[in-house]
Design an enzyme around this catalytic site. Sequence first.
Site, short mmCIF file in Angstrom:
data_model
loop_
_atom_site.label_atom_id
_atom_site.label_comp_id
_atom_site.label_asym_id
_atom_site.label_seq_id
_atom_site.Cartn_x
_atom_site.Cartn_y
_atom_site.Cartn_z
N GLU A 47 81.79 47.52 80.00
CA GLU A 47 82.89 47.46 80.96
C GLU A 47 82.36 46.80 82.20
O GLU A 47 81.36 47.23 82.76
CB GLU A 47 83.32 48.89 81.33
CG GLU A 47 84.54 49.40 80.63
CD GLU A 47 84.89 50.79 81.11
OE1 GLU A 47 84.86 51.02 82.33
OE2 GLU A 47 85.16 51.65 80.26
N ASP A 58 88.23 55.45 92.28
CA ASP A 58 86.77 55.49 92.24
C ASP A 58 86.17 56.34 93.34
O ASP A 58 86.67 56.39 94.47
CB ASP A 58 86.22 54.07 92.35
CG ASP A 58 86.41 53.30 91.05
OD1 ASP A 58 85.93 53.81 90.01
OD2 ASP A 58 87.05 52.25 91.06
#
Lengths: 256, 401
Positions: A47, A58
């Site tokens: 990824e 995040d």
Amino acid sequence: MTNRIDATFAKLDRPALITFITAGDPDIKKSQSILDLLPASGADIIELGMPFTDPMADGPVIQAAALRALDSGASMKTTLQMVRDFRKNNTDTPIVLMGYANPVYQYGMDVFVRDASAAGVDGLIIVDLPPEEDDELYTASKAANVHLIKLVTPTTSDERLKTVLPKASGFLYYVSITGITGAASADVSAVKNHVESIRKATDLPLAIGFGIKGPDDVRQFAAFADAVVVGSAIVSEAQKPDGDVATFVKSLRSAL
Amino acid sequence: MPDLKKNSLPDERGHFGIYGGRYVAETLMPLILDVEKAWSDAKADAKYWAQFDELMRDYVGRPSPMYFAEPTTKKLGGAKVYFKRDELNHTGSHKINNTIGQILLALRMGKTRIIAETGAGQHGVATATVCARFGLPCTVFMGATDIERQKPNVFRMKLLGAEVRPVTSGAGTLKDAMNEAMRDWVTNVHDTFYIIGTVAGPHPYPAMVRDFQSVIGKEARAQILEREGRLPDLLIAAIGGGSNAMGLFHPFLDDASVKIQGVEAGGHGLHHKHAASLTGGKPGILHGNMTYLLQSNDGQITEAHSISAGLDYPGIGPEHSYLHDTKRAEYVSITDDEALDAFKMCTQLEGIIPALEPAHAYAQVMKMAPKMKKDDIIVMNLCGRGDKDIFTVAERFGVTL
Ligand SMILES: Cc1ncc(COP(=O)(O)O)c(C=O)c1O
């Protein structure tokens, strides 16, 4: 051509290791060298984070990585170039680009998927693009043989699955916690129960991510997953003065 | 002209044309759908509105007056200028209209913890206030830069029992506070209700907050009709996310004779740092909705700047983007310096210290009124009082407090 994600899951007889790094962190050259060493260190799928100024899903580690990347000049174009350069020496490790909707929208969703596919990208995860809003990207991805990976989470009910699954392909990404990347680890038995119930509704491979930090976590979640994703821990390792990503990824892989 | 019937937008998926929508992480989707369902139930419940109306009257102090600003009118020598006095509300701004509506909804949904983002601290104070009133714990996310420039409000929130969490990412302003609030929401999705402070965020927030704030425009419409026997010619309101403006504008959208101007923060000027998303930005996706944003060609969000913390935001509510594209409303910008001059003039002429946000609206009134006829009518939303801004203003005037 078969999508590399499908080929990888078809070939493996053990759970896959998915490793996350942010493209361009801390700069494009160092990031490229980390990307290039991941397959040999044991990553089955990569990824690659597309940096964004406001990464709402995040935690601090990946937020900081995105800002380092942007400060060093990373852009959507340099991210695609990293994939092209990676493909010069690697033709079979799948690459999934992960990021947020706005940079993709500005690039032009259609054009982006075409360019990404041509560069050697196999899948996309756009965190803030739920099935309700993804028609354009979904259609473009289908046409380009790129999987638009769908997320399922602890809050996803059976009812909600009916909206998510029809558009899912490649694999399902199970977010193990309600929370942001790099947060505390999930309760393994709760995740196991939910994952088992989701399996009744789909044959797609199931990857588990968020909060998986080291070989022990990898072992525990891999016991009932088709893949495990490690992100913040790798980004942190790369940031340490004496960090050794290759050795760290090998240790994750040996837990499988 | 497209159909702008008052309550026809957004569509059932929360879109105002291409704007709005629900661009959130999957973790939040079920909750957003719950909020939407709870909101559509509440909207149809007379008891919910009875409680809302009672609190508006007895707790907030509504209706707020419609004041004929005679000194301003005389000085500018043109149109008659009226102020909708939402700065007289409990807690000092329009923000309380919305927090009352949302906390009642949170209680209906059985949520036990409240979070909010704040820029100027007015929304934070309004949220902390209703949390104190209804006994719910409250966490307010506020950029570190804003904490510095809005100290009085930080202390007020703490007095009210709220936890103020400083956000240091980015420029430490409203955008960053909103990111952090969303991260908290994803993490505490089961028990937490997020009281968003403006007409932005994922559907149903833009429509819901608008509906709460529309109390401003509904009152204003009735008051000016009673007072002048006709509708105003021009509405003017300042825009951060756009909630006080939407609140004033919305009940007038179908009145074609009423011109509408939203005032964005021009900061140091449109060729330097500013916060004028419509004039200086382009459509994109942030904080759960598609709307005009200040951003680079690569889709990276750029930092806004305004002397007013409440306007210092690189986005704008999606319905404004729609009104801009369809030209039903016009969007202009006012610089920091113009706003400061307006702040001074309003204070000295009217004996009303405005917040720096509506000082931007007043600056636009100063530009428009002289160009209009003496029997024309302007209604400006005086959406907040300036007590919170005295430190910022003192610093700009070179005074140490
Ligand atoms: C007095 C006042 N006016 C305006 C605003 C801007 O918000 P909005 O555009 O949603 O009204 C704020 C925000 O903090 C405020 O405190």
